[in-house]
Motif scaffolding. Structure first.
Motif, short mmCIF file in Angstrom:
data_model
loop_
_atom_site.label_atom_id
_atom_site.label_comp_id
_atom_site.label_asym_id
_atom_site.label_seq_id
_atom_site.Cartn_x
_atom_site.Cartn_y
_atom_site.Cartn_z
N UNK A 1 -7.05 7.21 0.09
CA UNK A 1 -7.46 6.82 1.44
C UNK A 1 -8.84 6.16 1.47
N UNK A 2 -9.80 6.74 0.76
CA UNK A 2 -11.19 6.29 0.89
C UNK A 2 -11.70 5.51 -0.31
N UNK B 1 -5.80 -3.01 3.94
CA UNK B 1 -6.85 -3.29 4.94
C UNK B 1 -7.39 -2.01 5.54
N UNK B 2 -8.63 -2.08 6.00
CA UNK B 2 -9.25 -0.92 6.64
C UNK B 2 -8.41 -0.42 7.80
N UNK B 3 -8.35 0.89 7.95
CA UNK B 3 -7.54 1.49 9.00
C UNK B 3 -6.15 1.86 8.57
N UNK B 4 -5.73 1.41 7.38
CA UNK B 4 -4.42 1.80 6.87
C UNK B 4 -4.40 3.29 6.60
N UNK B 5 -3.32 3.93 7.01
CA UNK B 5 -3.20 5.37 6.80
C UNK B 5 -2.54 5.66 5.46
N UNK B 6 -3.30 6.29 4.58
CA UNK B 6 -2.83 6.61 3.24
C UNK B 6 -3.07 8.09 2.98
N UNK B 7 -2.07 8.77 2.47
CA UNK B 7 -2.23 10.16 2.06
C UNK B 7 -2.59 10.17 0.58
N UNK B 8 -3.80 10.59 0.29
CA UNK B 8 -4.31 10.54 -1.07
C UNK B 8 -3.48 11.41 -2.01
N UNK B 9 -3.26 10.88 -3.20
CA UNK B 9 -2.47 11.59 -4.21
C UNK B 9 -3.09 12.94 -4.55
N UNK B 10 -2.20 13.92 -4.71
CA UNK B 10 -2.58 15.21 -5.29
C UNK B 10 -1.44 15.62 -6.21
N UNK B 11 -1.75 16.42 -7.24
CA UNK B 11 -0.68 16.83 -8.16
C UNK B 11 0.51 17.48 -7.47
N UNK C 1 3.60 1.61 11.80
CA UNK C 1 3.48 1.72 10.35
C UNK C 1 3.35 3.18 9.96
N UNK C 2 4.16 3.59 9.01
CA UNK C 2 4.13 4.97 8.56
C UNK C 2 2.97 5.19 7.59
#
Length: 718
Positions: free
Chosen positions: A182-183, A207-217, A28-29
Motif C-alpha cells: 500500500x505505502x 496511482x495514489x489513492x489506489x486501495x491495496x492490501x499489503x502482502x503478509x505471509x 474498484x475493488x
C-alpha cells in the motif's frame, strides 16, 4: 534504472491517471494477493485498459554505464557478473567492510504497487524486503531462494503443492508470485559486489489513492484455494482454461492455391469477442506453408489487419510444428495451433488467409466467440504484426537495437516472440550464442527505458544461453536445433501478470548482440499488444521476400573457437568401425544417414541397433597426450533410444546423464543436435576407442535409432 524515475513516475500517475480506466473509482475493488493471482489466468481483463491505470517498470542489474540512448556505454554488458565498474544497483547504502560485504538498494517505490515478477540467473548474498516503510522486513534471507521461490520462504506456504508451483507460479528462472503493498516497497541486497548478482524485479506502480492490501505471509493461507485453482489452469490450459459457458464455435475450412487470398470467416454481429482460434495447415511442405501462409485478422472494417503474421509465427513456435503449451497459445503434435488471447470487436471481424507460397494449402480449424461489452475509448483490439530482417550481419563489435514495436496511442503490451536462424559454426553455447543483448522498453515518451534488461534469454525467463527445449505458462523455447544455439531458435514470453500499459505510445527494442560476428543471420519477431482503435505503429506490409524459404548453409564444419577452442573434430562416419563376423559379408549394414543442414557436411550417421546390448565402435586418434574431454554430438529424435559408453575399455558417465551412465536421447516430435560430454581424463597419444552400447528405447518405438554427427577431443581447461 534511475532512482528518481520511480518516484516521479508514481507521482505523475497519481496526478494524471487516478481516474482513468473502464470503471468509476468507487467501483474498484481492493487489490490483494488473491486478486493478483486471479489475474494470472484472466485473459479477458487484458482487453481493457487497466483500472487502476498502473505503470509497469523493471529494476535490474543492467550495466550502469548505459545512460544515453546510442551514446557511449549504451551497449555495455557488465550486467551482474561481479567486479562491474559501477555497482549494478540504485544506490550504495553501506560501503563494503573489510570482508567485502556491503548493502545496496535494488529497488524502492513510494506509494501503492505490487512486485509481479522476479528473475535471476544466479545471485549470491542475502536480501531484505521491507513493505510500507516498516523497519522489520517481511523477508530476510538468501537472495537466490527469494528470487526463484519467493513464497517458499514462508512457513504458511507449506500447504501449497511445491511441484505444481514449480510448473506454474515459478517458471524456469523467473517467479510470478505477486507481492502487493500500500505505502511502499524497499528491497536491499547484502553481499559482495565482486560476486555474481544478476536480478530483475518487475513492479506495478499504482496511482495514489489506489486501495491495496499489503502482502503478509498469512495471504498464502487465505488464498490457498485461489492459488491451487489458478495453478491448475496454468498447468493445463488446453484442458482447464475457463472459457465463457455461452461461447459459440464455428468451423472454418479453406483451400488456397498459390498466390490466393481468401476470407475464411466473417462475423457481423458485434459487439463480441473471439475467445479461441485454432488452425491446422496441410501442404506438401507443411513447414514452409506455415511461414508462407499469412494470417490477417481485421476488426471493425479497419483497412489493415490488426493481426498480420505467418500462421506458424503467430502461434509462437515457428518454423514448423514444435509442440508446446502455454496459457495463451498451444501447438499440438498433429499441427493444430490454438490461440486463447481474446480478440474483441465492436461491429465486425474478418479472418483472411493469404498463400504467398508456390504450393496449394489446406486450412481447417474452429473459432469460438462469446458476448463482449465493448466500451468506446476503453476496449481494445488485439494486435500481432510480424516483421523480419534477413541477411543481418550480427556483430559483438557493432551491436544494434532491433525494433520489435513502435506504437503511438493507448494500449497494453502483452507478449513477445523471437524467431532466429543462426548459422554460426561454433558448436557450443559459448561461441554461437545470439542473444547477449538487452531489451529496452520506452513507455509514453520516456527518454530512458523504464524496462532495461540484462540479456535476451533473461527477458525470456531463462539464462546462460541454454539450448534446452522448455515451456511454461508464460515463457518457453519450443525450438532450438543446436548444437548449442545454432540453427533455428524460437523464444516466447507472455506478459499476463506483468503487462505493460502505455497511454501515448511504446517502443520495444532488443539488442542484437552475438558472442562473435555472424553473417547472414535472420531475425523475425512479433510484439503482441492490445490498443484502443486509432493506435498507429511502424508495421510494414509483409512481402514475399519476407517469407522466402530460409536455409542454413547446406554444409558446415564446426569451428574450434571460444567454447570449442583447443578441439579436434572427427566426423562419425569417418571413425566408425563396421565389424562383421565371418559369413556376414552379405548382411545389411545397421547404419544409415540423417540428411539436413543441421548436421556437419549435411549428414549424420544413424545407427539402427537390433536389440538392447548391441554396440557401435568408434576409433579416433589423439595426436598428443594430456588431459582431455571427449564430446559426442548426438541426434535427438522422436525414435532415439538410450546409450551407455566405454572409453578405452572403461565405463564412463555422461555429463547430464543418469547416475548409471545411461543417456536418454529421445526428443518427442523434434530433431535436435546436442553435445554430451565425458568428464576430463588423461589420454595417451594414439587410438582412443569409444564404444556405444544400446540400452533400449521407449515401448512405443518400433525401430529405435541412435544418431551421431561428430565426435571431438578438447584439451581440458586447467
Amino acid at each position: 534504472m534511475k532512482k528518481h524515475f520511480i518516484y516521479l513516475a508514481a507521482a505523475a500517475l497519481a496526478f494524471s491517471m487516478g481516474g482513468a480506466g473502464h470503471a468509476a473509482p468507487d467501483t474498484i475493488k481492493v487489490i490483494t494477493t488473491a486478486s493478483l493471482i486471479e489475474e494470472m489466468i484472466d485473459l479477458t481483463a487484458l482487453t481493457r485498459f487497466p483500472n487502476p491505470a498502473y505503470k509497469t517498470v523493471q529494476f535490474s542489474s543492467y550495466d550502469r554505464r548505459s545512460t544515453i540512448p546510442d551514446g557511449p556505454g549504451w551497449f555495455a554488458n557488465s550486467d551482474g557478473f561481479g567486479r562491474e565498474p559501477i555497482p549494478n544497483f540504485e544506490k550504495v547504502l553501506k560501503a563494503p567492510g573489510q570482508d567485502g560485504i556491503g548493502e545496496y538498494l535494488m529497488a524502492e517505490v513510494n506509494g501503492p504497487g505490487a512486485v509481479v515478477r522476479l528473475w535471476t540467473a544466479a545471485i549470491r548474498g542475502r536480501v531484505r524486503l521491507h513493505l510500507d516503510g516498516r523497519s522489520t522486513p517481511v523477508y530476510e534471507g538468501e537472495a537466490e531462494s527469494f528470487f526463484r521461490f519467493p513464497y517458499d520462504a514462508f512457513p504458511q506456504a507449506k500447504t501449497l503443492d511445491p511441484d505444481l508451483m514449480r510448473r506454474t507460479l515459478y517458471q524456469r528462472d523467473a517467479a510470478y508470485a505477486p507481492i502487493p503493498f500500500q505505502k511502499g516497497m524497499k528491497l536491499v541486497w547484502i553481499g559482495n559486489v565482486q560476486e555474481i548478482h544478476f536480478y530483475q524485479i518487475g513492479v506495478r506502480l499504482y496511482p495514489g489513492g489506489t486501495r491495496v492490501r499489503t502482502f503478509s505471509p498469512g495471504d498464502l493461507v487465505d488464498a490457498a484455494g485461489t492459488i491451487a485453482r489458478v495453478a491448475a489452469v496454468l498447468d493445463d490450459p488446453d484442458g482447464r482454461y475457463p472459457f465463457r459457458p455461452d461461447g459459440r464455435e464455428t468451423a472454418i475450412r479453406a483451400s488456397l492455391l498459390p498466390g490466393e487470398k481468401r476470407e475464411i470467416l466473417k462475423i457481423e454481429k458485434g459487439p463480441a469477442a473471439v475467445e479461441s482460434l485454432s488452425l491446422k495447415l496441410d501442404a506438401p511442405d507443411r513447414d514452409l506453408a506455415l511461414r508462407q501462409t499469412v494470417l490477417h485478422i481485421l476488426c471493425d472494417d479497419f483497412y489493415w489487419g490488426q493481426v498480420q503474421a505467418p500462421v506458424g509465427d503467430f502461434f509462437g513456435a515457428a518454423p514448423g510444428v514444435n509442440p508446446y503449451a502455454s496459457l495463451p497459445f498451444s501447438v499440438h503434435p498433429d499441427g493444430t495451433m490454438v490461440c486463447r488471447f481474446v480478440m474483441p470487436f465492436r461491429k465486425s471481424l474478418r479472418i483472411v488467409l493469404e498463400n504467398m507460397g508456390a504450393q496449394p494449402v489446406e486450412a481447417a480449424g474452429t473459432v469460438r466467440t462469446a458476448d463482449y461489452a465493448w466500451r468506446d475509448g476503453e476496449s481494445m483490439h488485439f494486435r500481432a504484426r510480424w516483421r523480419a530482417d534477413h541477411g543481418l550481419h550480427a556483430s559483438n563489435r557493432e551491436v544494434q537495437d532491433l525494433p520489435f514495436l513502435a506504437a503511438s496511442g493507448r494500449g497494453v503490451y502483452v507478449g513477445t516472440t523471437s524467431y532466429i536462424m543462426n548459422p554460426s559454426p561454433v558448436p557450443t553455447p559459448y561461441g554461437n550464442w545470439w542473444g547477449e543483448g538487452d531489451e529496452k522498453i520506452f513507455v509514453d515518451g520516456e527518454g530512458f527505458p523504464s524496462t532495461f534488461g540484462t540479456g535476451s534469454e533473461d527477458y525470456y525467463n531463462y539464462s546462460w544461453s541454454s539450448p534446452d527445449i522448455f515451456y511454461f505458462p508464460y515463457c518457453g523455447q519450443p525450438r532450438n536445433d543446436g548444437p548449442g544455439n545454432r540453427g533455428f531458435v524460437t523464444n516466447f514470453r507472455w506478459h499476463i501478470l506483468d503487462p505493460l500499459p502505455f497511454r501515448t505510445g511504446i517502443r520495444f527494442d532488443m539488442e542484437l548482440y552475438p558472442h562473435e560476428p555472424t553473417p547472414d543471420l535472420s531475425y523475425a519477431r512479433i510484439g503482441y499488444h492490445y490498443a484502443v482503435p486509432g493506435c498507429m505503429d511502424d508495421h510494414m506490409p509483409i512481402t514475399r521476400e519476407d517469407v522466402r524459404p530460409l536455409a542454413l548453409p547446406e554444409t558446415w564444419t564446426p569451428a574450434a573457437r571460444m567454447g570449442a577452442r583447443d578441439s579436434v573434430f572427427f566426423e562419425a562416419e569417418a571413425v566408425v568401425v563396421e565389424e562383421r563376423e565371418a559369413g556376414e559379408r552379405e548382411k545389411e549394414s545397421d547404419t544409415r544417414y540423417l540428411g539436413g543442414a543441421i548436421w556437419t557436411r549435411g549428414a549424420a550417421l544413424l545407427w539402427l541397433p537390433e536389440a538392447a546390448g548391441a554396440t557401435k565402435t568408434f576409433v579416433l586418434k589423439a595426436e598428443e597426450a594430456g588431459r582431455m574431454r571427449l564430446h559426442v554430438t548426438f541426434a535427438m529424435t522422436h525414435n532415439s533410444g538410450r546409450v551407455s559408453a566405454t572409453l578405452n575399455g572403461k565405463p564412463v558417465k555422461w555429463d547430464g546423464g543418469s547416475d548409471d551412465g545411461v543417456l536418454d536421447l529421445r526428443a518427442p516430435h523434434r530433431v535436435l543436435s546436442r553435445v554430451f560430454s565425458l568428464p576430463p581424463m588423461d589420454l595417451d597419444v594414439g587410438d582412443q576407442t569409444l564404444i556405444l552400447k544400446f540400452e533400449g528405447a521407449a515401448n512405443d518405438i518400433t525401430q529405435p535409432e541412435i544418431g551421431v554427427d561428430f565426435i571431438w577431443l578438447q584439451k581440458a581447461a586447467n
